[in-house]
Design a protein around this motif. Structure first.
Motif, PDB file in Angstrom:
ATOM      1  N   VAL A 457       0.837  -1.202   0.000  1.00 46.56           N
ATOM      2  CA  VAL A 457       0.000   0.000   0.000  1.00 46.56           C
ATOM      3  C   VAL A 457       0.872   1.251   0.000  1.00 46.56           C
ATOM      4  O   VAL A 457       0.607   2.220  -0.713  1.00 46.56           O
ATOM      5  N   ARG A 458       1.935   1.245   0.815  1.00 48.91           N
ATOM      6  CA  ARG A 458       2.828   2.412   0.852  1.00 48.91           C
ATOM      7  C   ARG A 458       3.474   2.647  -0.516  1.00 48.91           C
ATOM      8  O   ARG A 458       3.630   3.787  -0.959  1.00 48.91           O
ATOM      9  N   THR A 459       3.843   1.550  -1.167  1.00 42.72           N
ATOM     10  CA  THR A 459       4.433   1.691  -2.503  1.00 42.72           C
ATOM     11  C   THR A 459       3.436   2.292  -3.479  1.00 42.72           C
ATOM     12  O   THR A 459       3.790   3.154  -4.303  1.00 42.72           O
ATOM     13  N   ALA A 460       2.183   1.861  -3.387  1.00 42.33           N
ATOM     14  CA  ALA A 460       1.159   2.368  -4.298  1.00 42.33           C
ATOM     15  C   ALA A 460       0.839   3.842  -4.018  1.00 42.33           C
ATOM     16  O   ALA A 460       0.543   4.609  -4.939  1.00 42.33           O
ATOM     17  N   VAL A 461       0.896   4.237  -2.731  1.00 42.43           N
ATOM     18  CA  VAL A 461       0.568   5.614  -2.352  1.00 42.43           C
ATOM     19  C   VAL A 461       1.706   6.564  -2.684  1.00 42.43           C
ATOM     20  O   VAL A 461       1.503   7.770  -2.837  1.00 42.43           O
ATOM     21  N   ARG A 462       2.930   6.025  -2.821  1.00 41.34           N
ATOM     22  CA  ARG A 462       4.107   6.880  -2.959  1.00 41.34           C
ATOM     23  C   ARG A 462       3.993   7.827  -4.152  1.00 41.34           C
ATOM     24  O   ARG A 462       4.373   8.994  -4.075  1.00 41.34           O
ATOM     25  N   ASP A 463       3.480   7.311  -5.285  1.00 38.23           N
ATOM     26  CA  ASP A 463       3.340   8.181  -6.450  1.00 38.23           C
ATOM     27  C   ASP A 463       2.392   9.345  -6.165  1.00 38.23           C
ATOM     28  O   ASP A 463       2.641  10.484  -6.567  1.00 38.23           O
ATOM     29  N   GLY A 464       1.286   9.053  -5.474  1.00 42.20           N
ATOM     30  CA  GLY A 464       0.335  10.112  -5.142  1.00 42.20           C
ATOM     31  C   GLY A 464       0.942  11.157  -4.231  1.00 42.20           C
ATOM     32  O   GLY A 464       0.715  12.361  -4.401  1.00 42.20           O
ATOM     33  N   ILE A 465       1.735  10.706  -3.258  1.00 38.52           N
ATOM     34  CA  ILE A 465       2.396  11.662  -2.362  1.00 38.52           C
ATOM     35  C   ILE A 465       3.384  12.530  -3.136  1.00 38.52           C
ATOM     36  O   ILE A 465       3.476  13.739  -2.909  1.00 38.52           O
ATOM     37  N   ALA A 521      -5.271   2.810  -3.362  1.00 33.13           N
ATOM     38  CA  ALA A 521      -4.065   2.040  -3.068  1.00 33.13           C
ATOM     39  C   ALA A 521      -4.370   0.810  -2.230  1.00 33.13           C
ATOM     40  O   ALA A 521      -3.572  -0.147  -2.219  1.00 33.13           O
ATOM     41  N   ARG A 522      -5.504   0.822  -1.538  1.00 32.80           N
ATOM     42  CA  ARG A 522      -5.844  -0.370  -0.749  1.00 32.80           C
ATOM     43  C   ARG A 522      -6.002  -1.599  -1.630  1.00 32.80           C
ATOM     44  O   ARG A 522      -5.775  -2.724  -1.181  1.00 32.80           O
ATOM     45  N   ARG A 523      -6.413  -1.392  -2.881  1.00 29.69           N
ATOM     46  CA  ARG A 523      -6.559  -2.529  -3.787  1.00 29.69           C
ATOM     47  C   ARG A 523      -5.226  -3.200  -4.030  1.00 29.69           C
ATOM     48  O   ARG A 523      -5.161  -4.419  -4.241  1.00 29.69           O
ATOM     49  N   ALA A 524      -4.148  -2.402  -4.054  1.00 29.04           N
ATOM     50  CA  ALA A 524      -2.823  -2.986  -4.288  1.00 29.04           C
ATOM     51  C   ALA A 524      -2.449  -3.941  -3.172  1.00 29.04           C
ATOM     52  O   ALA A 524      -1.777  -4.958  -3.398  1.00 29.04           O
ATOM     53  N   GLY A 525      -2.874  -3.636  -1.929  1.00 27.06           N
ATOM     54  CA  GLY A 525      -2.556  -4.514  -0.810  1.00 27.06           C
ATOM     55  C   GLY A 525      -3.241  -5.862  -0.892  1.00 27.06           C
ATOM     56  O   GLY A 525      -2.824  -6.813  -0.215  1.00 27.06           O
ATOM     57  N   ARG A 526      -4.300  -5.938  -1.696  1.00 29.20           N
ATOM     58  CA  ARG A 526      -5.013  -7.211  -1.841  1.00 29.20           C
ATOM     59  C   ARG A 526      -4.550  -8.004  -3.069  1.00 29.20           C
ATOM     60  O   ARG A 526      -5.174  -8.977  -3.469  1.00 29.20           O
ATOM     61  N   ALA A 527      -3.461  -7.551  -3.704  1.00 27.29           N
ATOM     62  CA  ALA A 527      -2.949  -8.232  -4.896  1.00 27.29           C
ATOM     63  C   ALA A 527      -2.499  -9.652  -4.551  1.00 27.29           C
ATOM     64  O   ALA A 527      -1.872  -9.894  -3.510  1.00 27.29           O
ATOM     65  N   GLN A 528      -2.802 -10.625  -5.431  1.00 29.22           N
ATOM     66  CA  GLN A 528      -2.455 -12.021  -5.235  1.00 29.22           C
ATOM     67  C   GLN A 528      -1.351 -12.431  -6.217  1.00 29.22           C
ATOM     68  O   GLN A 528      -1.261 -11.890  -7.327  1.00 29.22           O
ATOM     69  N   PRO A 529      -0.487 -13.386  -5.818  1.00 30.90           N
ATOM     70  CA  PRO A 529       0.572 -13.833  -6.744  1.00 30.90           C
ATOM     71  C   PRO A 529       0.023 -14.337  -8.061  1.00 30.90           C
ATOM     72  O   PRO A 529       0.683 -14.229  -9.097  1.00 30.90           O
TER      73      PRO A 529
END
Length: 536
Positions: A457-465, A521-529
């Motif tokens: 999630v932090r990685t996904a939010v980083r671009d927005g920040i 970005a919460r959707r990124a945290g639910r990503a599956q392999p």
């Protein structure tokens, strides 16, 4: 004067600039979305290019989409404009000089040309650049989907549009906050006299009914009749009502001093007990009395600003003033009054003097709500002369136009700044959401390699920040540049460069922007392999 024309010009330039900034935010938002849509279609365009399509053939459908969007938007805007014009024409606006103040709107060729020009600019800003971006599709990407794993993803042009929206939102919020602070300051400070307990009473007899001494006697009867009404505490008269626009001025200097000290000062006609009736404190000397009308030299009351400029080292009472280089008139100072803003609420304390002028335009100070005395006063004055027209109204209502420009500015800029911030946050949300969708494969691989959900999630939010910070760094200097030419519109007691409002605007926008980035970005945290495998 020239200063008033400049303020008037700056006022409307500021309103047009705010509307233009909002349009630029909206165009940037649409452009960012079209660029995202173009990138999603790059496989299609790569195939088209492989089959021999040239640049014009690729641009044509993209430009057609842009024209359709702009045409629909312009049509809706013109319809909404017609709706608003009908409603605004029916509104009751603050009156000036006792005359009704109305807006009359009409269509003309200039308005249609202006709308067409704005639509063309919107088309250029929102559609042409995304179209050229999409037409440059890389053939090597035509057979690929998704984003390369662990790519150093950047927002690129799309993120630049969002950063521009954030920057312009900061400018609009800063301007809206400044105008709102100015309005609150002026309302709280007041004009320096009691406007909330004062009525205007004017009796208009038939032409020729009272002339010469009869006119003076009738005025005295009107004053006595008003003074006899229960609840009336003071009565005076005024040649020009306070806070009603232009005031006459004169070049004055202390008697015996050279022309180099000549100074412009407001010359305000005032009746007996003028300062007492309006609640303007007398700092030294006395107020006007009825006998002052025939005295020579003419007695005057100067305000504190004029007294300090001419008599800083002595007592002004008893001193003499003369007007103009040729000493046309001679005045004797009988009192010093506190400064009051007689022309506009926003002006700084200006040199002024009051001279005796007794006429039928009365200012009446009452206890409590002035509206409760309108009926009794109209009845009493109507009984004095049934053929005369009687006008009684609160001074606060007549002087409402003094705050009208700032109310319009604060309401207009404030509402557009909130709308601009909402558009910018929508653009940020869409941009982060798009980036998350494009990086599904990468996030699936990260999850397979043991990355935690919070880390993803932090990685996904980083671009927005990053976009938020970039927009803030651009928006703050732009805010300072936008405010600088508008300082003439701001009251002296409001510091346009105070850091706290700017910091507050940035913090609010960063906080709301962080939320707008975190939601997708919460959707990124639910990503599956398994998502990584489906992308291949």
């Amino acid at each position: 004067g020239g200063g008033d024309e400049r303020r008037f010009f700056l006022f409307f330039i500021a309103l047009f600039a705010v509307a233009g900034a909002l349009m630029l935010i909206a165009c940037s938002n649409v452009a960012g979305l079209l660029i995202a849509r173009a990138l999603n279609r790059r496989r299609e365009w790569g195939v088209r290019k492989a089959l021999g399509a040239n640049r014009l053939q690729l641009l044509r459908p993209l430009l057609a989409e842009g024209i359709l969007l702009v045409t629909c938007g312009a049509g809706f805007a013109l319809g909404f404009d017609a709706f608003l014009r009908d409603r605004l024409s029916d509104l009751r606006w603050p009156s000036a000089y006792g005359l009704p103040f109305e807006f009359h709107f009409r269509n003309d060729s200039g308005l249609l040309l202006y709308g067409a020009l704005i639509s063309f600019v919107a088309f250029l800003l929102s559609s042409v650049l995304p179209a050229f971006r999409g037409a440059n599709a890389d053939l090597s990407l035509a057979m690929k989907q998704g984003e390369p794993a662990f790519s150093a993803r950047r927002m690129g042009l799309r993120g630049g549009f969002v950063a521009l929206q954030i920057a312009l939102s900061i400018v609009l919020l800063a301007l809206g906050g400044l105008f709102t602070r100015s309005l609150v300051y002026q309302v709280e400070r007041g004009p320096g006299f009691d406007i909330t307990h004062t009525l205007i009473a004017v009796v208009h007899p038939l032409p020729g009914r009272y002339e010469g001494d009869r006119s003076r006697d009738f005025r005295q009867q009107v004053v006595r009749r008003v003074e006899a009404i229960p609840g009336v505490s003071a009565v005076t008269s005024a040649g020009i009502l306070p806070l009603m626009g232009e005031l006459p001025d004169a070049l004055v200097r202390p008697e015996g001093q050279g022309l180099s000290v000549l100074r412009h000062a407001y010359a305000i006609g005032a009746g007996e007990n003028y300062c007492g009736a309006l609640g303007i404190p007398i700092l030294r000397g006395r107020d006007f009395e009825p006998a002052d009308r025939d005295r020579e030299p003419v007695p005057v009351i100067v305000n504190r600003t004029l007294a300090r400029e001419f008599f800083a080292d002595g007592d002004p009472v008893g001193q003499f003033l003369v007007t103009g280089p040729e000493r046309k008139e001679r005045f004797q100072v009988i009192g010093v009054a506190a400064d009051a803003r007689m022309r506009t609420l926003g002006e700084p304390a200006a040199p002024a003097f009051f001279r005796p002028e007794f006429n039928g335009q009365l200012l009446v100070r009452v206890a409590g709500d002035p509206g409760n005395w309108i009926g009794p006063m109209q009845k009493a004055l109507g009984e004095l002369d049934a053929t005369a027209a009687v006008d009684v109204r609160p001074l606060s209502e007549a002087a409402a136009g003094a705050l009208f420009p700032l109310r319009v500015a604060s309401g207009f800029v404030g509402s557009l700044s909130v709308l601009g911030m909402a558009l910018a946050l929508m653009g940020l949300y869409a941009s982060v959401s798009y980036a998350v969708g494009r990086r599904t494969r990468e996030f699936g691989i990260r999850a397979a390699l043991g990355a935690t959900r919070s880390g993803i999630v932090r990685t996904a939010v980083r671009d927005g920040i990053g976009v938020l910070v970039c927009g803030a760094l651009i928006g703050l200097p732009l805010s300072l540049l936008a405010i600088r030419p508008l300082t003439d519109l701001i009251p002296d007691g409001v510091n346009p460069w105070a850091p706290a409002p700017f910091i507050g605007v940035v913090l609010v926008l960063l906080a709301t922007g962080l939320i707008a980035s975190w939601i997708p970005a919460r959707r990124a945290g639910r990503a599956q392999p398994t998502a990584a495998l489906r992308e291949d």
